[in-house]
Design a protein around this motif. Structure first.
Motif, PDB file in Angstrom:
ATOM      1  N   ALA A 137       5.179  -2.646  -7.173  1.00 28.24           N
ATOM      2  CA  ALA A 137       4.208  -3.963  -7.554  1.00 28.24           C
ATOM      3  C   ALA A 137       5.134  -4.682  -8.797  1.00 28.24           C
ATOM      4  O   ALA A 137       5.141  -5.693  -8.968  1.00 28.24           O
ATOM      5  CB  ALA A 137       2.761  -3.742  -8.035  1.00 28.24           C
ATOM      6  N   ARG A 138       5.715  -3.902  -9.763  1.00 27.27           N
ATOM      7  CA  ARG A 138       6.250  -4.078 -10.993  1.00 27.27           C
ATOM      8  C   ARG A 138       7.459  -4.968 -10.677  1.00 27.27           C
ATOM      9  O   ARG A 138       8.051  -6.151 -11.009  1.00 27.27           O
ATOM     10  CB  ARG A 138       6.512  -3.326 -11.913  1.00 27.27           C
ATOM     11  CG  ARG A 138       5.273  -2.857 -12.661  1.00 27.27           C
ATOM     12  CD  ARG A 138       5.598  -2.118 -13.874  1.00 27.27           C
ATOM     13  NE  ARG A 138       6.183  -0.681 -13.554  1.00 27.27           N
ATOM     14  CZ  ARG A 138       5.567   0.592 -13.496  1.00 27.27           C
ATOM     15  NH1 ARG A 138       4.173   0.246 -13.403  1.00 27.27           N
ATOM     16  NH2 ARG A 138       6.092   1.786 -12.974  1.00 27.27           N
ATOM     17  N   MET A 139       8.081  -4.575  -9.518  1.00 28.86           N
ATOM     18  CA  MET A 139       9.408  -5.125  -8.941  1.00 28.86           C
ATOM     19  C   MET A 139       8.999  -6.261  -8.301  1.00 28.86           C
ATOM     20  O   MET A 139       9.760  -7.337  -8.565  1.00 28.86           O
ATOM     21  CB  MET A 139      10.034  -4.288  -7.939  1.00 28.86           C
ATOM     22  CG  MET A 139      10.896  -2.825  -8.499  1.00 28.86           C
ATOM     23  SD  MET A 139      11.484  -1.883  -7.202  1.00 28.86           S
ATOM     24  CE  MET A 139      12.006  -0.484  -8.325  1.00 28.86           C
ATOM     25  N   PHE A 140       8.152  -6.461  -7.439  1.00 27.03           N
ATOM     26  CA  PHE A 140       7.666  -7.740  -7.054  1.00 27.03           C
ATOM     27  C   PHE A 140       7.652  -8.864  -8.097  1.00 27.03           C
ATOM     28  O   PHE A 140       7.902  -9.981  -8.119  1.00 27.03           O
ATOM     29  CB  PHE A 140       6.469  -7.896  -6.179  1.00 27.03           C
ATOM     30  CG  PHE A 140       6.694  -7.501  -4.904  1.00 27.03           C
ATOM     31  CD1 PHE A 140       7.246  -8.270  -3.805  1.00 27.03           C
ATOM     32  CD2 PHE A 140       6.253  -6.054  -4.406  1.00 27.03           C
ATOM     33  CE1 PHE A 140       7.473  -7.870  -2.609  1.00 27.03           C
ATOM     34  CE2 PHE A 140       6.587  -5.256  -3.044  1.00 27.03           C
ATOM     35  CZ  PHE A 140       7.008  -6.675  -2.356  1.00 27.03           C
ATOM     36  N   SER A 172       2.716   1.204  -7.646  1.00 23.60           N
ATOM     37  CA  SER A 172       2.765   0.518  -9.015  1.00 23.60           C
ATOM     38  C   SER A 172       4.128   0.144  -9.464  1.00 23.60           C
ATOM     39  O   SER A 172       4.336  -1.031  -9.897  1.00 23.60           O
ATOM     40  CB  SER A 172       2.116   1.420 -10.067  1.00 23.60           C
ATOM     41  OG  SER A 172       0.802   1.396  -9.841  1.00 23.60           O
ATOM     42  N   THR A 173       5.138   1.052  -9.191  1.00 27.42           N
ATOM     43  CA  THR A 173       6.431   0.633  -9.594  1.00 27.42           C
ATOM     44  C   THR A 173       7.012  -0.572  -8.600  1.00 27.42           C
ATOM     45  O   THR A 173       7.457  -1.381  -9.021  1.00 27.42           O
ATOM     46  CB  THR A 173       7.404   1.835  -9.345  1.00 27.42           C
ATOM     47  OG1 THR A 173       6.885   2.855 -10.429  1.00 27.42           O
ATOM     48  CG2 THR A 173       8.813   1.371  -9.498  1.00 27.42           C
ATOM     49  N   THR A 202       0.819  -1.003  -0.197  1.00 24.63           N
ATOM     50  CA  THR A 202      -0.174   0.005  -0.130  1.00 24.63           C
ATOM     51  C   THR A 202       0.819   1.297  -0.047  1.00 24.63           C
ATOM     52  O   THR A 202       2.158   1.102   0.156  1.00 24.63           O
ATOM     53  CB  THR A 202      -0.963  -0.002   1.066  1.00 24.63           C
ATOM     54  OG1 THR A 202      -1.887   0.877   0.949  1.00 24.63           O
ATOM     55  CG2 THR A 202      -0.414   0.176   2.472  1.00 24.63           C
ATOM     56  N   GLY A 203       0.223   2.369  -0.203  1.00 31.12           N
ATOM     57  CA  GLY A 203       0.858   3.745  -0.012  1.00 31.12           C
ATOM     58  C   GLY A 203      -0.116   4.594  -0.802  1.00 31.12           C
ATOM     59  O   GLY A 203      -0.896   4.431  -1.561  1.00 31.12           O
ATOM     60  N   GLU A 227      -6.064   7.142  -6.119  1.00 28.00           N
ATOM     61  CA  GLU A 227      -5.892   6.494  -4.644  1.00 28.00           C
ATOM     62  C   GLU A 227      -4.350   6.030  -4.600  1.00 28.00           C
ATOM     63  O   GLU A 227      -3.979   5.648  -3.412  1.00 28.00           O
ATOM     64  CB  GLU A 227      -6.627   5.693  -4.526  1.00 28.00           C
ATOM     65  CG  GLU A 227      -8.454   5.938  -4.405  1.00 28.00           C
ATOM     66  CD  GLU A 227      -9.299   4.825  -3.805  1.00 28.00           C
ATOM     67  OE1 GLU A 227      -8.821   3.554  -4.020  1.00 28.00           O
ATOM     68  OE2 GLU A 227     -10.259   5.275  -3.704  1.00 28.00           O
ATOM     69  N   GLU A 228      -3.329   5.980  -5.533  1.00 29.10           N
ATOM     70  CA  GLU A 228      -2.277   5.585  -5.472  1.00 29.10           C
ATOM     71  C   GLU A 228      -1.142   6.477  -5.928  1.00 29.10           C
ATOM     72  O   GLU A 228      -1.513   7.340  -6.696  1.00 29.10           O
ATOM     73  CB  GLU A 228      -1.957   4.159  -6.262  1.00 29.10           C
ATOM     74  CG  GLU A 228      -2.136   4.131  -7.746  1.00 29.10           C
ATOM     75  CD  GLU A 228      -2.184   2.828  -8.400  1.00 29.10           C
ATOM     76  OE1 GLU A 228      -0.797   2.707  -8.673  1.00 29.10           O
ATOM     77  OE2 GLU A 228      -2.782   2.105  -8.325  1.00 29.10           O
TER      78      GLU A 228
END
Length: 218
Positions: free
Chosen positions: A18-21, A15-16, A7-8, A217-218
């Motif tokens: 999340a792409r790393m994960f 989103s960046t 979250t954040g 929201e992000e």
């Protein structure tokens, strides 16, 4: 299986992260993408919104900008929208977790913009908050099309302060100074929170859904 809640606040770089994960092989459930899919013509979210907010629906699906304008600043309308969408998002989250358990995933990520604000922290094993200095956050957000300083302030007022999110986090992922610090934090998280620490996922995993109702929201 360890369930990570990612979250954040708006403009923090979630989103960046999340792409790393994903690049590291960790399955990610994107709550915002789920809502987009639900709002396509013929889908359950589209039908529900067409009945409650017909002015926000067109032949191409739900107009998210119009829907956001309709509910922004109207707590009653926002609550109605969340009551329509959250059970649908939650059902997809639960199906995602069941699939990943069958696939023997060791870590999974639920990307949820308003994790703390919607009381979802108890449904994940570990909370990772993506954070950047305010000046960087503001620059990112104000560069978005149609964003104004007043709207940015209003969005921040509706979200838990970043400092409080960082205080409640199990892990803070810094996103204000390039990708390397964020990647190091994610790698450290995966090492220090092994799958053996997973406790929350079970077939009856439940509760109200936790996902965004509109954009910004992000």
């Amino acid at each position: 299986m360890l369930v990570i809640g990612l979250t954040g606040s708006i403009g923090m770089g979630k989103s960046t992260a999340a792409r790393m994960f994903r690049r590291l092989g960790v399955p990610v459930f994107d709550s915002d993408a789920c809502v987009h899919a639900l709002m396509r013509p013929g889908q359950a979210g589209y039908r529900a919104i067409a009945g409650a907010f017909p002015e926000a629906v067109g032949p191409g699906g739900v107009d998210r900008a119009a829907l956001g304008a309709r509910v922004f600043g109207d707590p009653g309308a926002k609550a109605r929208l969340e009551a329509l969408l959250h059970p649908l998002v939650f059902a997809d989250q639960r199906a995602f977790l069941a699939r990943q358990q069958r696939a023997r995933a060791r870590h999974v990520v639920l990307d949820i913009p308003l994790l703390f604000e919607t009381g979802g922290a108890h449904r994940v094993d570990c909370v990772a908050v993506v954070s950047a200095p305010y000046a960087i956050q503001a620059r990112r957000v104000l560069a978005r099309p149609g964003m104004t300083a007043d709207r940015f302030r209003a969005i921040l007022a509706a979200q838990m302060p970043d400092a409080e999110k960082r205080r409640r986090a199990d892990v803070v992922i810094p996103s204000g100074h390039g990708h390397r610090p964020a990647l190091r934090a994610i790698l450290a998280l995966l090492r220090s929170w092994p799958a053996a620490r997973g406790r929350v996922w079970r077939p009856g995993w439940g509760g109200p859904a936790i996902g965004p109702a509109a954009s910004d929201e992000e």
